[in-house]
Design a protein around this motif. Structure first.
Motif, short mmCIF file in Angstrom:
data_model
loop_
_atom_site.label_atom_id
_atom_site.label_comp_id
_atom_site.label_asym_id
_atom_site.label_seq_id
_atom_site.Cartn_x
_atom_site.Cartn_y
_atom_site.Cartn_z
N ARG A 50 0.82 -1.21 0.00
CA ARG A 50 0.00 0.00 0.00
C ARG A 50 0.86 1.25 0.00
O ARG A 50 0.40 2.32 -0.35
CB ARG A 50 -0.89 0.03 1.25
CG ARG A 50 -1.91 -1.06 1.31
CD ARG A 50 -2.52 -1.14 2.71
NE ARG A 50 -2.96 0.17 3.18
CZ ARG A 50 -2.43 0.80 4.20
NH1 ARG A 50 -1.43 0.27 4.86
NH2 ARG A 50 -2.89 1.96 4.58
N LEU A 51 2.07 1.10 0.49
CA LEU A 51 2.88 2.29 0.74
C LEU A 51 3.68 2.70 -0.48
O LEU A 51 3.50 2.20 -1.57
CB LEU A 51 3.81 2.03 1.95
CG LEU A 51 3.06 1.59 3.21
CD1 LEU A 51 4.04 1.13 4.25
CD2 LEU A 51 2.20 2.72 3.72
N GLN A 52 4.58 3.62 -0.20
CA GLN A 52 5.42 4.19 -1.24
C GLN A 52 6.27 3.15 -1.95
O GLN A 52 6.86 2.31 -1.31
CB GLN A 52 6.37 5.17 -0.55
CG GLN A 52 6.82 6.27 -1.43
CD GLN A 52 5.75 7.34 -1.48
OE1 GLN A 52 5.30 7.77 -0.46
NE2 GLN A 52 5.36 7.74 -2.66
N SER A 67 -2.47 13.54 -1.58
CA SER A 67 -1.50 13.39 -2.67
C SER A 67 -0.94 11.98 -2.67
O SER A 67 -0.91 11.32 -1.63
CB SER A 67 -0.30 14.33 -2.49
OG SER A 67 -0.73 15.64 -2.36
N ARG A 68 -0.50 11.58 -3.81
CA ARG A 68 0.20 10.31 -3.90
C ARG A 68 1.32 10.47 -4.92
O ARG A 68 1.08 10.85 -6.07
CB ARG A 68 -0.77 9.21 -4.35
CG ARG A 68 -0.12 7.92 -4.76
CD ARG A 68 0.26 7.07 -3.56
NE ARG A 68 1.20 6.02 -3.98
CZ ARG A 68 1.52 4.98 -3.23
NH1 ARG A 68 1.00 4.83 -2.04
NH2 ARG A 68 2.37 4.09 -3.66
N LYS A 96 -8.17 3.97 -5.37
CA LYS A 96 -7.45 3.00 -4.54
C LYS A 96 -7.14 3.59 -3.18
O LYS A 96 -7.14 2.88 -2.18
CB LYS A 96 -6.15 2.58 -5.23
CG LYS A 96 -6.37 1.55 -6.31
CD LYS A 96 -5.05 1.15 -6.93
CE LYS A 96 -5.26 0.24 -8.11
NZ LYS A 96 -4.06 0.17 -8.95
N MET A 97 -6.89 4.89 -3.16
CA MET A 97 -6.59 5.51 -1.86
C MET A 97 -7.84 5.57 -0.99
O MET A 97 -7.79 5.32 0.21
CB MET A 97 -6.02 6.91 -2.07
CG MET A 97 -4.58 6.86 -2.55
SD MET A 97 -3.73 8.42 -2.41
CE MET A 97 -4.56 9.39 -3.62
N LEU A 108 -4.22 1.78 -1.42
CA LEU A 108 -2.97 2.53 -1.50
C LEU A 108 -2.98 3.53 -0.36
O LEU A 108 -4.02 4.09 -0.04
CB LEU A 108 -2.89 3.31 -2.81
CG LEU A 108 -2.37 2.62 -4.07
CD1 LEU A 108 -2.37 3.61 -5.21
CD2 LEU A 108 -0.99 2.06 -3.87
N ALA A 109 -1.83 3.74 0.24
CA ALA A 109 -1.76 4.75 1.29
C ALA A 109 -1.38 6.08 0.64
O ALA A 109 -0.47 6.12 -0.17
CB ALA A 109 -0.70 4.36 2.31
N PRO A 110 -2.10 7.16 0.97
CA PRO A 110 -1.73 8.45 0.39
C PRO A 110 -0.39 8.92 0.94
O PRO A 110 -0.05 8.60 2.08
CB PRO A 110 -2.86 9.37 0.84
CG PRO A 110 -3.53 8.71 1.96
CD PRO A 110 -3.28 7.24 1.83
N THR A 111 0.37 9.63 0.12
CA THR A 111 1.64 10.16 0.58
C THR A 111 1.39 11.20 1.67
O THR A 111 2.06 11.22 2.69
CB THR A 111 2.42 10.79 -0.59
OG1 THR A 111 2.44 9.86 -1.66
CG2 THR A 111 3.82 11.14 -0.18
N ASN A 112 0.41 12.07 1.44
CA ASN A 112 -0.07 12.91 2.54
C ASN A 112 -1.51 13.29 2.30
O ASN A 112 -2.08 13.03 1.24
CB ASN A 112 0.82 14.14 2.76
CG ASN A 112 1.23 14.77 1.46
OD1 ASN A 112 0.39 15.00 0.59
ND2 ASN A 112 2.51 15.02 1.29
#
Lengths: 250, 317
Positions: A247-249, B13-14, B50-51, B56-60
């Motif tokens: 899921r992460l970067q 953001s991603r 997806k976020m 998906l994890a968002p960047t912020n």
């Protein structure tokens, strides 16, 4: 939740011919090894008659068979574990689990449980053959149980390592090769026992099979039990982290 | 009312490496709204979806589902979400019933309501007769329906559908659209697409995303106004006089397609159709066609992104 995931995985394992073929083939190989051990035992029977405290059928037939099973399963486990996560990734079904109210740990534990249940089935099938000796003789059940416990712990460790390998990739075949290589390296560590170099003895200590031997002789050491539990736990934690990283970067 | 917004995105953001796939977007979706998520390929539609669904994890940024922060309490937040990814997450070796049972359990539907939930999902998606069939043997349209059934089985507040009609035949598309419209009655629906008529026929609101930014967020009606006929196809039997046409008030540009047909572009608020018709009749051009042309999605994008560019340029000056 863990049980739901485990149930589905086990089900899909039996929907594919792979599980059945693996069970059938390993039974054939095992039968051959078992007969071989049994013949050897019968040949030596005459000499044992003269001895005091002669080894019985459990030491001579059941335990060597369990030792052989371990090697066969070392070769088979990667084929069973390879699809756990990588196949879901390839079929894009992982998003079903990710978007359901299920945590990463539950996903991994569910997968692991399905493998453990399958391994239990394998072990119970395998133990039938030594148990057949009861028809014509007696078994040392304490020793036999200790051997089975060892086998279960060993398989639990194999499965955890295989599960982690499956988390690493999208291709089941690649996952199989990774866990295959890894398990074989750990097996080779067992061979270093003979030398007395420090590094080699460390290597030998890490070996999965070194800790299996005492259990086959009927010694249940807490050190060996903890070794297996820690080994499995480490790979489970690594798997959870690896799955979360999806899921992460990147 | 705060409870009105089922989904709120705050500056989400991603990044992939240095590339921003989604660049600090914010929007909210109200209960019962059907929102169309529109954009060219690679605009960031799927990434955003997806976020929202926790894939998906968002960047912020922050994502709030029904008042629950998705990143802080993912399990609770996901209870209110149903998601159909671009590729339906199906196990081909399972039958439809087995699969839906699994999904229902995954979504923590209580044991005594499982059968009812499966029955309702199958009924809504028209899967009544295929319950015992293997998913792998179903047609693409039916597989898509199973995917939708999976997304709505736990009656979530928010249903997120990523390109639900791609790869279906026209009849299936119509059925799926009808189904989505129906879902809009009691769920909030976000669906992504790059087909403009789809948005016009089923959505209440449109979000257009381009290069990770939202460039349009308004009711469908506004989009229709924006793209209101700005082209007219003029068909005449004889050759037309371009200069006379150009002189008509509101005409921006003229393109002669062939000896009979001419394409006339004009400002949306200055429709010159009446004037052109009069001109054609007065000059005996033999008018046989005067047909308003809708803008294609592509042209809307170009128009909107141009506006965007002009705005940013204006800001930088």
């Amino acid at each position: 939740m863990i049980w739901t995931i485990a149930q589905r995985d086990l089900q899909s394992l039996f929907f594919s011919p792979l599980a059945w073929i693996i069970l059938a083939m390993s039974q054939v190989i095992l039968a051959y090894l078992f007969i071989h051990q049994l013949n050897q035992f019968l040949d030596l029977q005459a000499q044992f008659g003269a001895m005091q405290n002669a080894p019985g059928a459990t030491e001579m037939v059941a335990m060597p068979t369990l030792a052989n099973i371990a090697i066969i399963l070392l070769l088979i486990t990667p084929l069973l574990t390879m699809r756990l996560i990588s196949d879901e990734r390839r079929q894009h079904t992982l998003s079903l689990l990710f978007s359901a109210p299920v945590s990463m740990s539950e996903i991994i534990l569910g997968k692991y449980l399905s493998m453990l249940l399958f391994m239990l089935l394998v072990i119970s099938l395998f133990s039938l053959m030594p148990l057949s000796l009861l028809i014509g003789g007696r078994l040392d059940f304490g020793l036999f149980a200790s051997g089975l416990l060892g086998l279960l712990l060993l398989l639990a460790s194999f499965s955890a390592a295989g599960l982690y390998a499956s988390c690493l990739t999208e291709q089941p075949a690649v996952a199989a090769v990774i866990s295959f290589g890894f398990l074989i390296i750990l097996w080779l560590g067992d061979w270093a026992v003979q030398t007395d170099n420090t590094l080699a003895s460390l290597f030998a200590y890490i070996s999965l099979l070194t800790h299996y031997e005492p259990l086959l002789q009927g010694q249940i050491n807490s050190a060996d039990l903890f070794y297996y539990l820690l080994f499995s736990l480490t790979f489970l934690v690594l798997s959870i982290r690896r799955l979360d990283a999806d899921r992460l970067q990147h | 009312m705060k409870n009105d917004a089922l989904i709120e995105l705050h500056q989400v953001s991603r990044f992939y490496n240095q590339q921003a796939a989604v660049d600090s977007i914010s929007f909210s979706v109200k209960r019962g709204e059907v929102v169309g998520f529109l954009g060219p390929n690679g605009a960031g539609k799927s990434t955003t979806m997806k976020m929202i669904t926790g894939n998906l994890a968002p960047t912020n940024g922050r994502i709030i589902v029904n008042g629950i922060d998705l990143l802080d309490q993912p399990k609770q937040a996901k209870l209110n979400l149903g998601y159909l990814p671009e590729q339906p997450p199906l196990y081909p070796e399972q039958s439809v019933d087995e699969y839906l049972l699994y999904c229902a359990r995954l979504n923590r539907i209580p044991q005594n309501k499982l059968l009812e939930a499966i029955y309702r999902a199958k009924e809504r998606c028209g899967l009544d007769h295929v319950g015992t069939r293997l998913i792998g043997n179903l047609s693409k349209g039916f597989q898509q329906r199973v995917g939708i059934a999976q997304a709505i089985i736990h009656a979530p507040d928010v249903v997120i559908l990523d390109e639900p009609t791609v790869g279906l035949d026209p009849i299936q598309i119509r059925e799926i659209r009808a189904l989505i419209r129906e879902l809009g009655d009691d769920h909030s629906v976000i669906l992504s697409t790059h087909i403009l008529p789809e948005v016009q026929s089923i959505c209440d609101r449109v979000l257009i995303i381009h290069q990770g930014k939202i460039i349009f967020d308004d009711a469908v009606q506004q989009l229709s106004d924006k793209m209101q006929i700005s082209e007219i196809m003029l068909g005449c039997e004889t050759f037309v006089d371009e200069n006379m046409l150009r002189a008509v008030d509101g005409v921006i540009d003229i393109e002669v397609l062939n000896s009979n047909q001419t394409c006339i572009r004009f400002h949306a608020d200055h429709n010159p159709a009446t004037a052109i018709a009069r001109l054609a009749v007065e000059n005996h051009w033999g008018l046989y066609q005067l047909c308003p042309q809708g803008l294609s999605l592509e042209e809307i994008f170009i128009q909107l992104t141009d506006e965007q560019n002009i705005e940013t340029e204006a800001k930088s000056i």
